[in-house]
Design a protein around this motif. Structure first.
Motif, mmCIF file in Angstrom:
data_model
loop_
_atom_site.group_PDB
_atom_site.id
_atom_site.type_symbol
_atom_site.label_atom_id
_atom_site.label_comp_id
_atom_site.label_asym_id
_atom_site.label_seq_id
_atom_site.Cartn_x
_atom_site.Cartn_y
_atom_site.Cartn_z
ATOM 1 N N GLU A 52 0.822 -1.206 0.000
ATOM 2 C CA GLU A 52 0.000 0.000 0.000
ATOM 3 C C GLU A 52 0.861 1.263 0.000
ATOM 4 O OE1 GLU A 52 -3.936 1.069 2.419
ATOM 5 O OE2 GLU A 52 -2.152 1.029 3.700
ATOM 6 N N GLN A 53 2.041 1.170 0.599
ATOM 7 C CA GLN A 53 2.929 2.326 0.720
ATOM 8 C C GLN A 53 3.768 2.564 -0.535
ATOM 9 O OE1 GLN A 53 4.104 0.350 4.365
ATOM 10 N NE2 GLN A 53 4.105 2.331 5.387
ATOM 11 N N ASN A 54 3.477 1.847 -1.607
ATOM 12 C CA ASN A 54 4.143 2.036 -2.890
ATOM 13 C C ASN A 54 3.116 2.619 -3.867
ATOM 14 O OD1 ASN A 54 5.495 1.888 -5.315
ATOM 15 N ND2 ASN A 54 6.130 -0.241 -5.084
ATOM 16 N N PRO A 55 2.830 3.930 -3.758
ATOM 17 C CA PRO A 55 1.760 4.524 -4.565
ATOM 18 C C PRO A 55 2.000 4.446 -6.068
ATOM 19 C CG PRO A 55 3.031 6.231 -3.454
ATOM 20 C CD PRO A 55 3.495 4.912 -2.901
ATOM 21 N N GLN A 56 3.261 4.409 -6.494
ATOM 22 C CA GLN A 56 3.540 4.281 -7.932
ATOM 23 C C GLN A 56 2.988 2.963 -8.463
ATOM 24 O OE1 GLN A 56 7.826 4.965 -7.129
ATOM 25 N NE2 GLN A 56 7.779 6.098 -9.059
ATOM 26 N N ALA A 57 3.245 1.887 -7.722
ATOM 27 C CA ALA A 57 2.789 0.569 -8.163
ATOM 28 C C ALA A 57 1.271 0.472 -8.103
ATOM 29 C CB ALA A 57 3.432 -0.522 -7.308
ATOM 30 N N LYS B 23 -3.813 0.192 -11.142
ATOM 31 C CA LYS B 23 -5.139 0.786 -11.360
ATOM 32 C C LYS B 23 -5.305 1.219 -12.816
ATOM 33 C CE LYS B 23 -6.395 2.276 -6.718
ATOM 34 N NZ LYS B 23 -6.666 3.421 -5.824
ATOM 35 N N ARG B 24 -4.242 1.769 -13.416
ATOM 36 C CA ARG B 24 -4.313 2.169 -14.830
ATOM 37 C C ARG B 24 -4.592 0.969 -15.732
ATOM 38 N NH1 ARG B 24 0.067 5.411 -13.336
ATOM 39 N NH2 ARG B 24 1.564 4.021 -14.329
ATOM 40 N N TRP B 25 -4.176 -0.200 -15.297
ATOM 41 C CA TRP B 25 -4.381 -1.414 -16.085
ATOM 42 C C TRP B 25 -5.727 -2.088 -15.769
ATOM 43 C CZ3 TRP B 25 -1.895 -3.840 -20.050
ATOM 44 C CH2 TRP B 25 -0.722 -3.239 -20.489
ATOM 45 N N THR C 232 -9.390 -4.942 -3.707
ATOM 46 C CA THR C 232 -10.450 -5.821 -3.226
ATOM 47 C C THR C 232 -10.165 -6.355 -1.823
ATOM 48 O OG1 THR C 232 -9.425 -7.681 -4.395
ATOM 49 C CG2 THR C 232 -11.217 -6.516 -5.528
ATOM 50 N N GLY C 233 -9.023 -5.977 -1.261
ATOM 51 C CA GLY C 233 -8.687 -6.419 0.089
ATOM 52 C C GLY C 233 -7.483 -5.670 0.614
ATOM 53 N N ARG C 234 -7.300 -5.764 1.931
ATOM 54 C CA ARG C 234 -6.177 -5.074 2.572
ATOM 55 C C ARG C 234 -5.771 -5.835 3.819
ATOM 56 N NH1 ARG C 234 -4.936 -1.420 6.622
ATOM 57 N NH2 ARG C 234 -3.392 0.151 6.058
ATOM 58 N N THR C 235 -4.463 -5.939 4.051
ATOM 59 C CA THR C 235 -3.948 -6.492 5.293
ATOM 60 C C THR C 235 -3.111 -5.422 5.975
ATOM 61 O OG1 THR C 235 -1.916 -7.338 4.300
ATOM 62 C CG2 THR C 235 -3.824 -8.824 4.313
ATOM 63 N N GLU C 236 -3.028 -5.485 7.274
ATOM 64 C CA GLU C 236 -2.236 -4.517 8.041
ATOM 65 C C GLU C 236 -0.739 -4.794 7.967
ATOM 66 O OE1 GLU C 236 -2.896 -1.687 9.783
ATOM 67 O OE2 GLU C 236 -4.908 -1.820 8.937
ATOM 68 N N PRO D 170 5.158 -4.497 9.585
ATOM 69 C CA PRO D 170 4.116 -3.462 9.552
ATOM 70 C C PRO D 170 4.014 -2.707 8.221
ATOM 71 C CG PRO D 170 6.046 -2.613 10.657
ATOM 72 C CD PRO D 170 6.331 -4.074 10.360
ATOM 73 N N TYR D 171 3.861 -3.465 7.140
ATOM 74 C CA TYR D 171 3.738 -2.885 5.813
ATOM 75 C C TYR D 171 2.445 -3.391 5.195
ATOM 76 C CZ TYR D 171 8.648 -2.181 6.855
ATOM 77 O OH TYR D 171 9.818 -1.845 7.472
ATOM 78 N N PRO D 172 1.391 -2.586 5.227
ATOM 79 C CA PRO D 172 0.093 -3.017 4.696
ATOM 80 C C PRO D 172 0.191 -3.401 3.221
ATOM 81 C CG PRO D 172 -0.130 -0.944 5.897
ATOM 82 C CD PRO D 172 1.331 -1.205 5.747
ATOM 83 N N THR D 173 -0.545 -4.445 2.869
ATOM 84 C CA THR D 173 -0.617 -4.863 1.475
ATOM 85 C C THR D 173 -2.052 -4.783 0.987
ATOM 86 O OG1 THR D 173 -0.880 -7.210 2.017
ATOM 87 C CG2 THR D 173 1.369 -6.416 1.663
ATOM 88 N N LEU D 174 -2.181 -4.489 -0.283
ATOM 89 C CA LEU D 174 -3.480 -4.446 -0.930
ATOM 90 C C LEU D 174 -3.597 -5.632 -1.881
ATOM 91 C CD1 LEU D 174 -3.509 -0.678 -1.982
ATOM 92 C CD2 LEU D 174 -4.570 -1.710 0.057
#
Length: 149
Positions: free
Chosen positions: A111-116, A121-123, A128-132, A139-143
């Motif tokens: 989640e903390q990699n806004p470029q990725a 999203k452009r593609w 559809t989900g998120r983990t803390e 402590p690096y949330p993933t989407l």
């Protein structure tokens, strides 16, 4: 001028050092949220496991890997572009390949990699989900992102 990508091929044992180098330069350019300790720890895991995995490499005319893709069925497990080649469309080449040749439909991204996140999203991927935390409890949330439609 930088060497241009020419094809995608499977990785070989002699690609291991370059694969880890791609990961390192990519992460150093995009993952400034990682603590120094975690960066070193994750690199050790990558160095141990990723080069042994089945990967698709985007290579240049001299057969030098520029980026890599790891798939697990329809899930993109990893897509990394060498840090000095970010923004040149190499990720798009591999993502198109993942979609067309592997039927990719889902992935996880920091989640903390806004470029990725913006890239996916452009593609047409949507969150559809998120983990803390990441897969190792750091402590690096993933989407979780899934292809629309």
């Amino acid at each position: 001028m930088s060497a241009q990508p020419t094809r995608i091929r499977s990785n070989r044992p002699d690609d291991a050092v370059r694969i880890v180098e791609i990961w390192c330069t990519s992460v150093d350019a995009t993952h400034d949220f990682l603590s120094a300790e975690d960066r070193v720890s994750i690199e050790a895991l990558v160095a141990e496991h990723i080069p042994k995995a089945e990967l698709d490499l985007l290579v240049d005319e001299e057969d030098t890997p520029l980026a890599f893709l790891k798939m697990d069925g329809p899930m993109i497990d990893a897509l990394f572009v060498a840090g000095d080649r970010l923004g040149e469309g190499l990720g798009s080449v591999l993502l198109r390949y993942a979609l067309e040749d592997h039927g990719a439909t889902t992935l996880e991204v920091n989640e903390q990699n806004p470029q990725a996140v913006a890239f996916y999203k452009r593609w047409g991927f949507e969150v559809t989900g998120r983990t803390e935390t990441d897969d190792h409890g750091r402590p690096y949330p993933t989407l979780t992102m899934t292809l629309k439609g």
